[in-house]
Design an enzyme around this catalytic site. Structure first.
Site, PDB file in Angstrom:
ATOM      1  N   HIS A   1       0.858  -1.186   0.000  1.00 45.87           N
ATOM      2  CA  HIS A   1       0.000   0.000   0.000  1.00 45.87           C
ATOM      3  C   HIS A   1       0.891   1.233   0.000  1.00 45.87           C
ATOM      4  O   HIS A   1       1.972   1.240   0.593  1.00 45.87           O
ATOM      5  CB  HIS A   1      -0.880   0.001   1.252  1.00 45.87           C
ATOM      6  CG  HIS A   1      -1.349   1.369   1.674  1.00 45.87           C
ATOM      7  ND1 HIS A   1      -0.668   2.115   2.624  1.00 45.87           N
ATOM      8  CD2 HIS A   1      -2.396   2.127   1.275  1.00 45.87           C
ATOM      9  CE1 HIS A   1      -1.298   3.267   2.796  1.00 45.87           C
ATOM     10  NE2 HIS A   1      -2.335   3.307   1.993  1.00 45.87           N
TER      11      HIS A   1
ATOM     12  N   HIS B   1      13.101  -1.695   3.547  1.00 45.58           N
ATOM     13  CA  HIS B   1      13.469  -0.649   4.503  1.00 45.58           C
ATOM     14  C   HIS B   1      14.712   0.123   4.067  1.00 45.58           C
ATOM     15  O   HIS B   1      14.829   1.319   4.374  1.00 45.58           O
ATOM     16  CB  HIS B   1      13.635  -1.256   5.893  1.00 45.58           C
ATOM     17  CG  HIS B   1      12.324  -1.466   6.595  1.00 45.58           C
ATOM     18  ND1 HIS B   1      11.714  -0.481   7.337  1.00 45.58           N
ATOM     19  CD2 HIS B   1      11.492  -2.538   6.619  1.00 45.58           C
ATOM     20  CE1 HIS B   1      10.562  -0.938   7.804  1.00 45.58           C
ATOM     21  NE2 HIS B   1      10.404  -2.187   7.387  1.00 45.58           N
TER      22      HIS B   1
END
Length: 346
Positions: free
Chosen positions: A106, A143
């Site tokens: 998302h 990340h």
């Protein structure tokens, strides 16, 4: 042009670029376009891909809405803006792949202005990753991409917005995070418009760089009914979060937005199983034990080493050995062993 025109031009171009990249990645389906108007002012264009080669359903929506009164969800932390004229422009996307080894993802990028005489403005957004059968190297790549997007604007931003993401995408009633996080930010304006806008663009431009390599690595991973059923079960958490907690969903509904476009984030298929718990020692238990909680992923990076096995890459943290394939049992040993045992799949 005004500030909102600059942001609108960027977000429309970003929607085009992301849709083109996803169509290329999917290799089968194309996005259908659905332009809509909001009775209270504004409108947008929702783009939906269904039954593709990679994506069971993918939605990438642009909206520009305005009105005479800020919705309650937008003034909860800014009560002084209640009753003010507003404009909001944004892009929001949710991707639900077929293969359970490819994570759901998302992203959202938005810009608000409120008031007319002395308008207040701010940026918000972020992106997050929701794996079902996580590969640690994918989580680290995700990340690392998020940190790289933040670094030109201050070393403190990635840990701040990473922590905010962990807190935001947390299901209180389940006591678990929705996935492995990413970035979440709001009220970004203290560095002035140009630098704040540049930060938004850095995050938006990094999305495909973070997600595409994960899809390309996992697209051919075999799966069966067990993995598919678990994916459908975990999609239920996506539905629970979006309907109970998500600010964007609440803002869209409270502002009189288009319901079909607001709820495009929901998965096309989902299931709930009463009081289900993962089998001890299974890959499903690994998700619950090791991934559905906040972790300093990049701080742990130096503790991980890549191993090899007949089943592909295996990741090691200190003395724990885990195979990403659910058909492998975890081995706990001070030294890697030369053989792997299969577990029974039901």
């Amino acid at each position: 042009m005004s500030h909102i025109d600059d942001v609108k031009d960027y977000l429309v171009a970003l929607q085009n670029r992301i849709c083109a990249g996803l169509e290329q990645l999917d290799g089968k389906a194309q996005f259908a376009r659905d332009a809509w108007e909001r009775p209270g002012g504004g409108g947008g264009e929702s783009r939906i891909m269904t039954d593709g080669g990679v994506f069971e359903q993918a939605g990438v929506s642009f909206s520009h809405v305005f009105g005479d009164q800020m919705p309650a969800s937008a003034t909860k932390t800014r009560p002084e803006l209640a009753g003010k004229h507003f404009q909001a422009v944004g892009v929001s996307l949710v991707l639900h792949p077929h293969n359970p080894y490819i994570p759901t993802t998302h992203a959202n990028l938005r810009f608000f202005t409120a008031g007319e005489r002395r308008p207040v403005w701010w940026f918000g957004g972020g992106f997050d990753l929701t794996p079902y059968y996580p590969f640690h190297e994918d989580v680290l790549h995700w990340h690392e991409t998020a940190r790289a997007a933040c670094e030109p604007f201050g070393a403190e931003l990635y840990p701040r917005y990473k922590e905010w993401c962990d807190k935001y995408f947390y299901l209180k009633h389940r006591d678990e995070t929705r996935g492995v996080g990413g970035l979440f930010f709001d009220d970004v304006n203290t560095q002035g418009f140009d630098k704040s806008f540049a930060f938004l663009q850095s995050v938006g431009d990094s999305f495909l760089r973070g997600y595409r390599p994960i899809v390309e690595k996992r697209i051919a991973h075999p799966f069966g009914d067990r993995q598919r059923n678990f994916q459908l079960y975990r999609r239920g958490r996506y539905v629970e979060f979006n309907l109970l907690y998500d600010r964007g969903t609440l803002f869209g509904l409270q502002s009189g937005g288009r319901t079909e476009s607001i709820l495009m984030s929901l998965p096309p298929q989902v299931r709930w199983t009463y009081n289900w718990h993962p089998e001890p020692g299974s890959a499903e238990e690994t998700l619950y034990r090791d991934y559905l909680r906040p972790r300093d992923w990049l701080g742990e990076l130096n503790g991980w080493q890549s191993l090899s096995s007949p089943y592909g890459n295996v990741q090691r943290l200190e003395t724990r050995y885990e195979a990403p394939c659910p058909g492998l049992k975890k081995l706990r040993s001070a030294k890697p062993r030369g053989s792997w045992r299969r577990c029974t799949l039901r």
